[in-house]
Design an enzyme around this catalytic site. Structure first.
Site, PDB file in Angstrom:
ATOM      1  N   HIS A 137       1.143  -0.785  -0.125  1.00  8.04           N
ATOM      2  CA  HIS A 137       0.115   0.356   0.260  1.00  8.04           C
ATOM      3  C   HIS A 137       0.760   1.033   0.461  1.00  8.04           C
ATOM      4  CE1 HIS A 137      -3.141  -2.655   1.574  1.00  8.04           C
ATOM      5  NE2 HIS A 137      -3.672  -2.139   0.985  1.00  8.04           N
TER       6      HIS A 137
ATOM      7  N   ARG B 156     -16.173  -3.898   1.770  1.00  5.27           N
ATOM      8  CA  ARG B 156     -15.513  -1.826   1.047  1.00  5.27           C
ATOM      9  C   ARG B 156     -15.946  -2.105   0.172  1.00  5.27           C
ATOM     10  NH1 ARG B 156     -10.213  -1.034   0.039  1.00  5.27           N
ATOM     11  NH2 ARG B 156     -10.915   1.758   0.890  1.00  5.27           N
TER      12      ARG B 156
ATOM     13  N   ASN C 221     -14.067   0.467  -3.241  1.00  6.79           N
ATOM     14  CA  ASN C 221     -12.576   1.559  -3.789  1.00  6.79           C
ATOM     15  C   ASN C 221     -13.265   1.723  -4.880  1.00  6.79           C
ATOM     16  OD1 ASN C 221     -10.953   3.178  -3.491  1.00  6.79           O
ATOM     17  ND2 ASN C 221      -9.663   1.476  -3.480  1.00  6.79           N
TER      18      ASN C 221
END
Lengths: 348, 203, 321
Positions: free
Chosen positions: A193, A223, A225
């Site tokens: 990351h 989630r 993105n």
């Protein structure tokens, strides 16, 4: 059920299109009118019927075309699928998870028959019937990770847990937002990351990692993105950047609605049973700006998000050079009215 | 030359300072000015007794520094000079293959040398956190072109021209332990020909 | 999400006296069906209703991870403990319905290892039973060194030697058989990982010896579940829920939170996993940090506490729950 798989391409003549039903179920990623990083994870439990999270692994009208595109990518660059030697067991875990989920959720398309370790897998849309021995590597035409991800939409990484962090030690990555599996494989969580701006100092990755290290068997999470892609190109890899990079320079007010796509990743995380690794499917959905603005709430909100997003994020996500053009075009669809919270479209 | 970590990102390797550690054996792999780190370690406390179980594999640095003579005089159990890493590599792999747990690994010199020796030790089964590293000497980089996958050694400027495919690449701090290389990405993909002047960032 | 909250309904299928101190329990899924597949080294938390007192104790799964028709654990009776093992020994009978948590692995095999060297003491054998079964199936190279006070307490020695042959070495203290730990640790091939589970002094001895001989931290693995220690009762104010609770002498802070109906996350309940880490808002007194999770600096800071095993003595404690 009742879905016809599109005949379409994600390259060359770009015949990709969303049906009106696909636009309605598009996972618009902005619950509010502005955007900043957060550890926005929630349990990956079956969601609203017809939505992209109705099932553990969503199969939609783009299935066959996406699998054809993956085949082409892997043919030209086999390094897009890699598994370090200790990750084979995690590959089998993933194969089992996907086969069981799809056979349960889409019984008219997929079947899994088990007789002890002797399994038979039927994938009707792709016209595959395969008998093999579970956990015996040489009974499949590819390794378990490659075998199952050639039949499943979305990119996948497998993360090994050790040293109080996660290592990205395997994956199939052909529909990525400009990152290289070949380069990143073997890295620890904070390392792969590393190129993401702002978030490290905000503590986003520390919190996310802490959460993920405790991810439990049987309790997957999800989630969103997002990023921007010019033309419906799935393979926006750094490897091929010299080929697709120039497309960003040719947008105009006349073509942006058709060519500029919002690319949303539905990311889910699953603790795997035998390997204790984490599977990280990254499922990409594309919608053109023309598609987006058919939902007035989304048109208004996307205008506000793109207009106000931090410039470092616009740079990292690769759309800083077209941001003004995007805002100009999208402003036509923002009458300034308030938007309701949440991402579901609302009938107007 | 010393490295600066200012403004860098978490994937960029950080190096420490070699110190003697208990172990059944001690393997030093070094190039160029890395010799000074080894000499400093043995000049310090607690290291003399290690010499009888120490092996040093040494090669000249990318700028030509060759301190073989000084290292050889240390009196380690085994001293071996290789012309370059690719020559030393089979020897190291052979050593790892027959070594036992308890062997201490000390890697020092340029980032390219440290990274390649670390990569080979990881492949042999040692956790990457287990080896000590100390940067000495040149800051030139080993860079992989993300497009053609070719590795260019001893990169001095940013941007630079890929020695394999000829693309103009900018040098990122993003680093792969598995490839032992930094990442190079085409700088003029969106505007072909618009290449900023080369700046000598690494020496 | 409250971790540790997902539970499985199970029925006790079998209780076996392994020896005077150890009983083995086999659980099947209530209503039939397979239990979740797990990885070697995993534990489950067993939920006990001990005459109104709720006890939640972690036990390593010892059964073959490839067999999902039932789970097995072994429980060593601790006559001086807080009562969980006594409850399991005295009250749990075949046919009883119980609840367990989903398997959690805090002691996984590092599958990169060229070889797995396992050292077990007494009841510490249980996670290795599952690890060996799993490694054996996938072709992993392993070796077990298993010490116990005497043959009676070396519960699974014979069975393991029959199954794995020379890959299992046993040592009986009362017969003067000592492990040549130094010899063992200096003869392992590069890329070996070391695993140890057993009594606290043994874990310390093995890890310290390995470090002295130059083994890197990244190749050392150990697991020790701490039982929450008994101590003086103390009071705690809960900032978020606005309650004040009293932690009994034989109760853990985590148990007191649960008894007060406050949802507190947990996985291992033994000071190992970090899940229950809680911020301290105010403290006037001394912490008794008993966990393996917080760093020394965090313990010294007085800003964190692990409610599963740690206690407090003093005038006032306010925590963020």
């Amino acid at each position: 059920m009742g879905i016809e798989f599109n005949k379409e391409t994600f390259r060359d003549d770009y015949t990709f299109k969303n049906s009106p039903a696909a636009v309605r179920r598009f996972p618009f990623p902005f619950p509010e009118d502005d955007y900043m990083y957060s550890v926005n994870m929630e349990p990956h439990v079956p969601g609203r019927k017809g939505s992209v999270f109705e099932h553990t692994f969503d199969v939609d009208e783009h299935y066959l075309a996406e699998m054809r595109d993956r085949e082409l990518v892997l043919k030209s660059d086999p390094l897009r699928c890699q598994s370090l030697p200790h990750m084979t067991l995690a590959g089998w875990d993933l194969l089992e998870l996907i086969m069981e989920s799809k056979a349960r959720d889409y019984p008219h398309w997929f079947e899994l028959h088990k007789s002890g370790d002797r399994w038979t897998w039927i994938n009707r849309p792709m016209e595959i019937e395969q008998s093999f021995t579970f956990l015996k590597d040489d009974t499949l035409p590819y390794g378990p990770l490659e075998y199952i991800t050639r039949q499943t939409q979305g990119d996948f990484t497998l993360q090994d847990q050790r040293d109080n962090t996660l290592y990205i030690d395997a994956g199939t990555v052909t529909t990525q937002a400009d990152w290289s599996l070949d380069f990143d494989v073997g890295m620890a969580f904070h390392e792969w990351h590393a190129p993401v701006p702002l978030a490290h100092n905000m503590g986003v990755f520390d919190r996310a990692l802490k959460f993920l290290l405790k991810l439990q068997l049987g309790s997957p999470v999800r989630r969103f993105n997002w990023t921007m892609t010019v033309d419906p190109l799935l393979d926006t890899s750094p490897e091929n950047y010299p080929k697709w990079g120039p497309s960003k320079t040719t947008l105009t007010m006349d073509t942006i609605g058709k060519r500029q796509h919002l690319r949303v990743e539905l990311q889910t995380l699953h603790r795997l049973p035998r390997s204790n690794a984490i599977a990280f499917p990254i499922r990409a959905y594309l919608a053109s700006f023309d598609d987006i603005v058919t939902m007035p709430k989304w048109g208004r909100r996307l205008h506000r998000v793109v207009r106000d997003v931090h410039p470092d994020l616009a740079t990292y996500k690769g759309f800083i050079r077209n941001r003004d053009l995007m805002v100009q075009w999208l402003s036509q669809y923002d009458d300034g009215k308030p938007t309701s919270p949440g991402w579901w479209p609302e009938p107007e | 030359m010393s490295l600066s970590y200012e403004g860098t990102i978490p994937s960029r390797p950080r190096y420490g300072q070699l110190t003697p550690r208990p172990g059944s054996g001690h393997l030093f792999v070094a190039d160029g000015e890395g010799a000074d780190a080894i000499l400093a370690l043995f000049a310090g406390p607690g290291a003399k007794g290690m010499l009888a179980t120490t092996q040093i594999v040494y090669m000249p640095g990318p700028t030509g520094t060759d301190k073989s003579a000084e290292l050889e005089k240390l009196g380690a159990d085994i001293f071996f000079r290789a012309p370059d890493y690719s020559t030393a590599q089979p020897r190291l792999k052979r050593l790892f293959g027959s070594a036992h747990m308890g062997l201490q690994l000390y890697l020092t010199g340029t980032e390219g040398l440290i990274g390649q020796a670390q990569r080979d030790a990881i492949e042999a089964g040692l956790p990457h956190t287990a080896m000590q590293t100390e940067h000495r000497g040149s800051t030139v980089r080993r860079v992989q072109c993300v497009h053609c996958k070719g590795i260019t050694e001893n990169v001095r400027t940013d941007p630079f021209v890929c020695s394999h495919c000829g693309l103009n690449l900018f040098v990122r701090d993003h680093y792969s332990r598995r490839l032992a290389a930094f990442q190079g990405v085409n700088i003029d993909a969106e505007d072909p020909g618009q290449v900023p002047p080369q700046v000598e960032r690494f020496a | 999400m409250s971790a540790g909250a997902q539970r499985l309904d199970v029925t006790v299928a079998e209780v076996v006296d392994v020896n005077p101190l150890i009983k083995r329990f086999r659980f099947v899924r209530t209503g039939g069906g397979a239990l979740p597949t797990f990885s070697g080294g995993s534990h489950i938390v067993v939920d006990m209703d001990d005459a109104g007192t709720r006890r939640l104790n972690p036990y390593s799964l010892m059964s073959d991870p490839g067999q999902t028709d039932s789970y097995m654990i072994s429980v060593r009776r601790d006559d001086n403990g807080r009562g969980g093992s006594l409850y399991m020994h005295r009250s749990v009978r075949p046919g009883m319905q119980m609840q367990i948590g989903w398997p959690v692995n805090l002691f996984p095999s590092d599958l990169r290892a060229k070889k797995h060297l396992m050292i077990a003491g007494g009841i510490g054998i249980t996670p290795f039973l599952a690890q060996m079964a799993q490694l054996d199936r996938i072709g992993g190279r392993f070796e077990l060194h298993y010490a116990a006070r005497n043959r009676t307490l070396g519960a699974y020695m014979d069975e393991l030697q029959t199954r794995y042959g020379a890959r299992v070495q046993t040592y009986l203290d009362e017969e003067g058989q000592a492990m040549d730990l130094k010899g063992l640790l200096t003869s392992q091939p590069f890329g070996t990982h070391l695993y140890v589970c057993g009594p606290k002094p043994m874990i310390g001895w093995v890890l310290d010896t390995a470090r002295t001989l130059g083994w890197p931290e990244g190749a050392l693995h150990s697991e020790e579940f701490l039982a929450p220690p008994v101590g003086q009762p103390f009071e705690v104010e809960l900032a978020r829920s606005g309650k004040t609770i009293r932690v009994g002498a034989a109760q853990s802070l985590l148990e007191a939170l649960e008894a007060a109906g406050v949802d507190a996350p947990y996985l291992c309940r033994g000071g190992a996993c970090g899940q229950c880490e809680t911020d301290v808002c105010e403290a006037d007194g001394t912490f008794e940090h008993n966990d393996h999770w917080l760093s020394d600096a965090e313990k010294a800071s007085g800003r964190k506490i692990m409610p599963c095993v740690s206690r407090f003595r003093g005038a006032r404690l306010v925590i963020d729950r």
